[in-house]
Design a protein around this motif. Structure first.
Motif, short mmCIF file in Angstrom:
data_model
loop_
_atom_site.label_atom_id
_atom_site.label_comp_id
_atom_site.label_asym_id
_atom_site.label_seq_id
_atom_site.Cartn_x
_atom_site.Cartn_y
_atom_site.Cartn_z
N ASP A 53 81.98 41.50 -38.78
CA ASP A 53 80.57 41.09 -38.74
C ASP A 53 80.29 40.46 -37.38
OD1 ASP A 53 78.02 40.23 -39.14
OD2 ASP A 53 78.47 38.84 -40.77
N ALA A 54 79.65 41.22 -36.50
CA ALA A 54 79.40 40.75 -35.13
C ALA A 54 78.43 39.57 -35.09
CB ALA A 54 78.84 41.89 -34.28
N LYS A 55 77.72 39.31 -36.18
CA LYS A 55 76.80 38.18 -36.22
C LYS A 55 77.55 36.85 -36.25
CE LYS A 55 73.17 40.78 -38.63
NZ LYS A 55 72.34 40.86 -39.86
N ARG A 56 78.82 36.91 -36.65
CA ARG A 56 79.62 35.68 -36.73
C ARG A 56 80.38 35.40 -35.45
NH1 ARG A 56 83.31 35.98 -41.93
NH2 ARG A 56 84.08 34.11 -40.88
N VAL A 57 80.30 36.31 -34.49
CA VAL A 57 81.06 36.16 -33.25
C VAL A 57 80.13 36.29 -32.06
CG1 VAL A 57 83.01 37.02 -31.90
CG2 VAL A 57 83.04 37.23 -34.39
N ASN A 58 80.29 35.42 -31.09
CA ASN A 58 79.55 35.53 -29.84
C ASN A 58 80.40 36.32 -28.84
OD1 ASN A 58 77.24 34.15 -30.56
ND2 ASN A 58 78.04 32.16 -29.95
N PHE A 59 79.77 37.24 -28.12
CA PHE A 59 80.44 38.01 -27.09
C PHE A 59 79.76 37.69 -25.77
CE2 PHE A 59 81.13 40.18 -31.05
CZ PHE A 59 82.44 40.65 -30.98
N LEU A 60 80.43 36.91 -24.92
CA LEU A 60 79.82 36.41 -23.69
C LEU A 60 80.71 36.65 -22.49
CD1 LEU A 60 78.63 32.90 -24.98
CD2 LEU A 60 77.30 35.01 -24.94
N SER A 61 80.08 36.92 -21.34
CA SER A 61 80.83 36.92 -20.09
C SER A 61 81.11 35.47 -19.73
CB SER A 61 80.01 37.59 -18.99
OG SER A 61 78.86 36.81 -18.68
N ILE A 62 82.06 35.25 -18.82
CA ILE A 62 82.43 33.88 -18.48
C ILE A 62 81.27 33.12 -17.85
CG2 ILE A 62 83.40 34.57 -16.26
CD1 ILE A 62 84.64 31.71 -18.55
N SER A 63 80.46 33.80 -17.04
CA SER A 63 79.32 33.13 -16.42
C SER A 63 78.27 32.74 -17.46
CB SER A 63 78.68 34.03 -15.35
OG SER A 63 78.27 35.27 -15.91
N THR A 64 78.03 33.63 -18.44
CA THR A 64 77.08 33.32 -19.51
C THR A 64 77.62 32.19 -20.39
OG1 THR A 64 76.38 35.64 -19.53
CG2 THR A 64 75.75 34.29 -21.41
N PHE A 65 78.92 32.18 -20.62
CA PHE A 65 79.54 31.12 -21.41
C PHE A 65 79.34 29.76 -20.74
CE2 PHE A 65 83.40 28.45 -21.45
CZ PHE A 65 83.31 27.96 -22.75
N VAL A 66 79.56 29.70 -19.42
CA VAL A 66 79.38 28.44 -18.69
C VAL A 66 77.94 27.96 -18.82
CG1 VAL A 66 79.37 27.39 -16.40
CG2 VAL A 66 81.28 28.86 -17.09
N GLN A 67 76.99 28.87 -18.66
CA GLN A 67 75.58 28.50 -18.78
C GLN A 67 75.26 28.06 -20.20
OE1 GLN A 67 73.41 28.18 -16.35
NE2 GLN A 67 71.79 27.54 -17.75
N HIS A 68 75.79 28.76 -21.20
CA HIS A 68 75.57 28.41 -22.60
C HIS A 68 76.15 27.03 -22.91
CE1 HIS A 68 75.54 28.70 -26.97
NE2 HIS A 68 76.86 28.59 -27.00
N LEU A 69 77.31 26.74 -22.37
CA LEU A 69 77.94 25.45 -22.60
C LEU A 69 77.14 24.33 -21.94
CD1 LEU A 69 80.50 24.64 -24.12
CD2 LEU A 69 81.73 24.65 -21.95
N PHE A 70 76.64 24.62 -20.75
CA PHE A 70 75.86 23.61 -20.02
C PHE A 70 74.59 23.25 -20.79
CE2 PHE A 70 73.33 21.78 -16.63
CZ PHE A 70 74.27 21.06 -15.93
N GLU A 71 73.98 24.25 -21.42
CA GLU A 71 72.75 24.00 -22.17
C GLU A 71 73.00 23.12 -23.39
OE1 GLU A 71 71.44 27.90 -23.06
OE2 GLU A 71 70.69 28.31 -21.03
#
Length: 645
Positions: A310-328
């Motif tokens: 179930d892909a809705k339960r997992v986030n698929f992020l590039s490392i740059s998007t992950f950093v931005q997501h974490l910062f938010e």
């Protein structure tokens, strides 16, 4: 139990199976007849003298064979399914269900050549097509769906696959007996070319793709999931794992380091580990997959969904998007808007900044300096937590960690200071600044945790500080990370990665409470045969000798088949290559990923794409392989080596 085939007009057959039971002077025989292209089955009984029928060497079972747990499908079968309408897909699924239940009516069963127990079955699908399959342990392997008139040829291809496995096992074992190819004789014996899953049937764990020199990729689907083919023609079941891969997926918890060369199946292992964890834990478990590129994230998401995840339960992020997501998640709104402005990357550094900061240090180029800044001076965990490394700390890094010579480090640090001043004057930020700021904010946040499990593919493209950030995102859980990568390759520019640093990082961040076990390694290569692998292994040997300590030195990968002797062509013009390929129209050219993702068919009328052939700093090489009917063309970047490295 014995059997025979009786041919009838109009391409029809009757298969007669008879059981012979000795009763003193007579023999009771039971005949099972099946019209392979018809709809009827008959059962006849008779009694004859003991010598009335000759024994037929056969290991045939009765028409109703052992039930099967799973259905295995080849890529040829999946390709056929994608082209069919819903009605024919439904017919196909219904036939597979019967085969899995042990129903062998309307089937022609023949012993495999040279075998007493391996049977190839041709099951009638409709008036025009048959399903060619074989029994593998408790499972059925469906090889082809083909016209009735080509069944015999498909059966031969199945036999060829088994024969080539046996031949290659013997040839490679003899070739490696003295411990060649980077593998000792004792290790070669433990990593056998053919691993048998069943001691009684001696069924090989892997088979050869009949159309090439690489292992056959087998997709596995459970009986209760076959109906998904009726609903979706593009449904792709998960690839079957080898025992080696399965052991890694199901191993105990803890930070896992998985090493594997390109084509070894490490991405498949990561995907299956994600699926396994999602099934083990409740729906509230937060999972994250991280890679350097969005393209790889999309690819892994497709594998995960195809395997039933179930892909809705997992986030698929590039490392740059992950950093931005974490910062938010940890910064104030005004800080988030300030940090969304563009950051300095290598391209900007090389074209805009390097001309302004390079000085008399002629022996260091832009990439060498960028690597020192990103991997050590600003991008290491120590630099992120305690501040930019001082000149003394940078010069004091051990040689096995930073391979740049001491005098060149002096020059690199001098250039870095000019770079630092320029950033301050312009008000620019680079990716290391963003990561460092984020690490401090997370460390100041109590009980911070965003994910329960994080999986990383191509981890060698991620800096040490970014790996530390991933560890923090799991709430510093010891068993929260699954990291996979290839220490012999790097796509991201400026990352000098060593797997040993991951182990030391986890030990440091846990305050010495946790240690990461040594890495797991995948040895089997599913993309190339042994001939091509030996060329690549020779190149790796040269790299290890020229740059000792630059990458983990591991036993070389192994192919399932020897394959033909490869030829390496260098400095080939397009005209010469076109003439070579024109002589054999079955050859193909594959270009380096990132330069051109297309498969180029070469003929005398084909003109070379400018973005491939006129690319600077690239030299053309051709690695050709006649049996798979391909010519492999790699545009290999010529790395500029500084004298101090």
């Amino acid at each position: 139990m014995s059997w025979t085939i009786i041919s009838l007009p109009h391409g029809r057959f009757i298969a007669i199976f008879y059981s012979r039971i000795s009763l003193t002077s007579t023999t009771s025989m039971v005949f099972y007849t099946t019209d392979l292209l018809g709809d009827s089955a008959l059962k006849l009984s008779t009694t004859a003298n003991d010598g009335a029928a000759d024994e037929v060497d056969s290991a045939m079972a009765a028409p109703n064979a052992t039930t099967s747990e799973n259905i295995q499908l080849t890529k040829d079968v999946l390709r056929w399914v994608r082209k069919q309408d819903a009605k024919k897909r439904g017919l196909f699924v219904d036939r597979l269900v019967k085969l899995a239940a042990g129903d062998r009516t309307q089937c022609r069963c023949e012993l495999m050549k040279g075998s007493t127990n391996k049977v190839i079955t041709a099951a009638r699908l409709n008036d025009k097509e048959s399903i060619v399959c074989s029994q593998r342990g408790n499972d059925i392997l469906v090889w082809f769906v083909c016209p009735h008139e080509t069944v015999q040829r498909c059966r031969q291809l199945v036999e060829i696959s088994y024969e080539r496995v046996a031949e290659s096992e013997s040839a490679i074992s003899n070739d490696n007996g003295a411990g060649t190819n980077g593998v000792s004789a004792s290790e070669a014996s433990t990593r056998s070319i053919v691993a048998h899953t069943n001691a009684n049937t001696a069924e090989p764990e892997m088979l050869v793709d009949p159309s090439s020199n690489v292992p056959l990729k087998i997709h596995e689907v459970k009986q209760n999931e076959l109906n998904r083919f009726k609903e979706n023609a593009h449904y792709i079941p998960t690839l079957k794992l080898t025992e080696e891969e399965e052991s890694i997926v199901t191993r105990k918890n803890g930070t896992v380091l998985l090493l594997g060369r390109a084509g070894s199946g490490k991405t498949l292992v990561v995907s299956n580990r994600m699926l396994r964890d999602s099934q083990m834990y409740d729906s509230g478990t937060n999972q994250l997959f991280v890679a350097r590129t969005h393209r790889l994230c999309k690819y892994v998401k497709g594998i995960f969904e195809g395997a039933g995840g179930d892909a809705k339960r997992v986030n698929f992020l590039s490392i740059s998007t992950f950093v931005q997501h974490l910062f938010e998640n940890v910064a104030a709104k005004d800080e988030v808007s300030a940090m969304t402005r563009p950051v300095v990357d290598f391209k900007f550094f090389s074209t805009e900044i390097w001309p302004q900061i390079k000085g008399k240090e002629k022996e260091l180029d832009d990439l060498a300096v960028w690597t020192q800044i990103r991997s050590f001076i600003k991008g290491s965990w120590d630099a992120a937590v305690h501040g930019i490394l001082s000149k003394e700390d940078y010069l004091g890094l051990p040689r096995e960690r930073c391979r740049l010579a001491q005098d060149k480090r002096e020059d690199a640090y001098a250039i870095f200071m000019r770079y630092k001043i320029l950033l301050e004057e312009k008000g620019w930020l680079d990716s290391m600044d963003k990561t460092t700021d984020l690490i401090h904010k997370v460390l100041q946040t109590k009980n911070f945790k965003l994910y329960d499990k994080i999986y990383v593919d191509e981890v060698q493209d991620i800096t040490q500080a970014e790996i530390g950030l991933l560890f923090l995102a799991t709430g510093s859980q010891y068993d929260g990370l699954f990291l996979a990568g290839d220490p012999a390759q790097a796509v991201s520019q400026g990352v000098d990665f060593r797997f040993e640093e991951v182990r030391s990082l986890v030990y440091t961040m846990s305050g010495g409470k946790h240690k990461v076990e040594r890495w797991e390694k995948l040895y089997r290569n599913f993309r190339s045969h042994e001939g091509i692998l030996r060329v690549s292994n020779l190149v790796l040997d040269c790299l290890h000798n020229a740059f000792p300590g630059a990458a983990v030195k591991l036993p070389f990968d192994q192919g399932l088949t020897l394959g033909p002797r490869p030829g390496l062509l260098q400095s080939v013009t397009f005209e010469e290559l076109a003439r070579l390929v024109k002589a054999n129209e079955r050859l193909r050219i594959l270009t380096r990923d990132g330069v051109s993702c297309a498969t180029l068919s070469v003929s005398s009328k084909t003109s070379p794409p400018k973005r491939v052939w006129s690319k600077q700093n690239y030299s053309l090489s051709v690695l050709w392989n006649t049996t798979p009917r391909r010519i492999w063309v790699g545009n290999i970047r010529t790395k500029r080596r500084s004298s101090g490295s």
